[in-house]
Design a protein around this motif. Sequence first.
Motif, mmCIF file in Angstrom:
data_model
loop_
_atom_site.group_PDB
_atom_site.id
_atom_site.type_symbol
_atom_site.label_atom_id
_atom_site.label_comp_id
_atom_site.label_asym_id
_atom_site.label_seq_id
_atom_site.Cartn_x
_atom_site.Cartn_y
_atom_site.Cartn_z
ATOM 1 N N VAL A 26 -4.499 7.318 -10.081
ATOM 2 C CA VAL A 26 -4.581 6.631 -9.030
ATOM 3 C C VAL A 26 -4.347 7.706 -7.960
ATOM 4 N N ARG A 27 -5.515 7.870 -6.997
ATOM 5 C CA ARG A 27 -5.478 8.663 -5.940
ATOM 6 C C ARG A 27 -6.052 8.254 -4.553
ATOM 7 N N LEU A 28 -5.522 8.753 -3.429
ATOM 8 C CA LEU A 28 -5.739 8.285 -2.188
ATOM 9 C C LEU A 28 -7.182 8.948 -1.826
ATOM 10 N N THR A 29 -7.911 8.133 -1.210
ATOM 11 C CA THR A 29 -9.128 8.687 -0.653
ATOM 12 C C THR A 29 -8.680 9.249 0.465
ATOM 13 N N PRO A 30 -9.589 10.035 1.265
ATOM 14 C CA PRO A 30 -9.286 10.745 2.693
ATOM 15 C C PRO A 30 -9.244 9.436 3.436
ATOM 16 N N ALA A 31 -9.695 8.369 3.659
ATOM 17 C CA ALA A 31 -9.397 7.475 4.224
ATOM 18 C C ALA A 31 -8.053 6.949 4.123
ATOM 19 N N GLY A 32 -7.600 6.948 2.855
ATOM 20 C CA GLY A 32 -6.324 6.382 2.748
ATOM 21 C C GLY A 32 -5.195 7.161 2.938
ATOM 22 N N PHE B 250 0.954 -1.067 -0.151
ATOM 23 C CA PHE B 250 0.088 -0.182 -0.196
ATOM 24 C C PHE B 250 0.801 1.211 0.002
ATOM 25 N N LEU B 251 1.942 1.317 0.994
ATOM 26 C CA LEU B 251 2.851 2.476 0.477
ATOM 27 C C LEU B 251 3.493 2.720 -0.554
ATOM 28 N N ALA B 252 4.070 1.520 -1.078
ATOM 29 C CA ALA B 252 4.424 1.869 -2.326
ATOM 30 C C ALA B 252 3.555 2.300 -3.369
ATOM 31 N N LEU B 253 2.314 2.166 -3.319
ATOM 32 C CA LEU B 253 1.275 2.761 -4.228
ATOM 33 C C LEU B 253 0.932 4.188 -3.867
ATOM 34 N N THR B 254 1.116 4.300 -2.377
ATOM 35 C CA THR B 254 0.938 6.009 -2.427
ATOM 36 C C THR B 254 2.063 6.649 -2.692
ATOM 37 N N GLU B 255 3.270 5.996 -2.760
ATOM 38 C CA GLU B 255 4.536 6.945 -3.337
ATOM 39 C C GLU B 255 4.398 6.929 -4.892
ATOM 40 N N GLU B 256 4.063 5.990 -5.396
ATOM 41 C CA GLU B 256 4.098 6.020 -7.240
ATOM 42 C C GLU B 256 2.625 6.424 -7.721
ATOM 43 N N LEU B 257 1.774 6.247 -6.892
ATOM 44 C CA LEU B 257 0.308 6.532 -7.856
ATOM 45 C C LEU B 257 0.274 5.968 -8.967
ATOM 46 N N HIS B 258 0.968 4.783 -8.985
ATOM 47 C CA HIS B 258 0.914 4.034 -10.334
ATOM 48 C C HIS B 258 0.994 2.369 -10.137
ATOM 49 N N PHE B 259 -0.086 1.713 -10.552
ATOM 50 C CA PHE B 259 0.093 0.299 -10.158
ATOM 51 C C PHE B 259 1.321 -0.484 -10.979
ATOM 52 N N GLY B 260 1.585 -0.103 -12.173
ATOM 53 C CA GLY B 260 2.564 -0.546 -12.773
ATOM 54 C C GLY B 260 4.114 -0.281 -12.190
ATOM 55 N N ARG B 261 4.191 1.039 -11.778
ATOM 56 C CA ARG B 261 5.717 1.297 -11.297
ATOM 57 C C ARG B 261 5.610 0.768 -9.915
ATOM 58 N N ALA B 262 4.428 0.736 -9.103
ATOM 59 C CA ALA B 262 4.543 0.093 -7.699
ATOM 60 C C ALA B 262 4.858 -1.394 -7.782
ATOM 61 N N ALA B 263 4.172 -1.921 -8.755
ATOM 62 C CA ALA B 263 4.458 -3.346 -8.770
ATOM 63 C C ALA B 263 5.821 -3.602 -9.282
ATOM 64 N N ALA B 264 6.539 -3.148 -10.208
ATOM 65 C CA ALA B 264 7.822 -3.251 -10.586
ATOM 66 C C ALA B 264 8.577 -2.952 -9.351
ATOM 67 N N LYS B 265 8.518 -1.775 -8.484
ATOM 68 C CA LYS B 265 9.279 -1.507 -7.297
ATOM 69 C C LYS B 265 9.511 -2.825 -6.440
#
Length: 305
Positions: free
Chosen positions: A55-61, A9-24
């Motif tokens: 890809v963006r965070l919700t307030p809860a996110g 989840f933290l990788a996704l919040t940093e990249e805001l991109h599923f492809g880049r986060a998955a590669a990371k």
Amino acid sequence: MEFRHLRSFLALTEELHFGRAAAKLHLTQPSLSQQLQRLERKLSVTLLERTSHEVRLTPAGEVFRDHARVIVQRMDGAAQAAREAAAGRHGTVRVGYNFSAWQMILPKVLARMHERHPRITVKLSEMRSGVAQAALAAGELDLVFGHGRPTAAGLRHRRMMEVPIVALVGAGHPWARLPRVDFADLAGQRCILFAREQNPAMYDAILTAADRRGIRLDVAHHVDDLNATALVVATQPVVAFVSRHRGEHAAAGGLGSVAVPFTAPAPAVDLHVVWRPGQGPSPTRALLGCLDEMSVLQGSTGQAR
């Protein structure tokens, strides 16, 4: 909730991109999406909103991201601390030391210790050598810098240096104007001595020197406190016995005392490092390693292993 899901989840919040986060994370995009879905189901909230464009965070996110970062940082810190503890690079080493060690050994060694092992805390206690060794044998200290070999069984030690014993007299004493005196001249002089258990090695060295010269010390006072000894010397016509390092320090302290060396062969004591043996890495062994690195030791009667 699985810890790996927090990292994903933290990788996704940093990249805001599923492809880049998955590669990371070295994951496939479907696997990463499944982890996010499981985390959201566990929390019963939506953490990320995903469209074809962003890809963006919700307030809860956003709230959960801040808490997740703290959790991951603490877990990483705990893991690092555990590894360092296992390697003897984390914890506390309790050290007893005397004045000679304070002047000649500890400053350089503690600086190296902080450089090499910043997570190890060195807890220092100045005390007389006999008292320190008793505390070491009782498990109250981990390592001691003091005069003489250990008196308790099972302790390890290394000789570090020889420390001359000098006479400490008041500024008005006849010896205060002399460059040095013969130990035999103590015949007829009133002396201050300390209880043997305070520093057995120095006590025995003083009495042995007297025996070899065929004199008997006239002990006017028994004083165990070293500061009190300096005060008595400064105000009464008596002779005390201290290490050269403490004598020089007392003379420079402005109390009106003078350190006078004895002519050769002058009495002396050996300064030793003493410790309890242990298995595996430890903060004590880390400090002993720093002693080796600083090339402080002049002789060895034991090993740090």
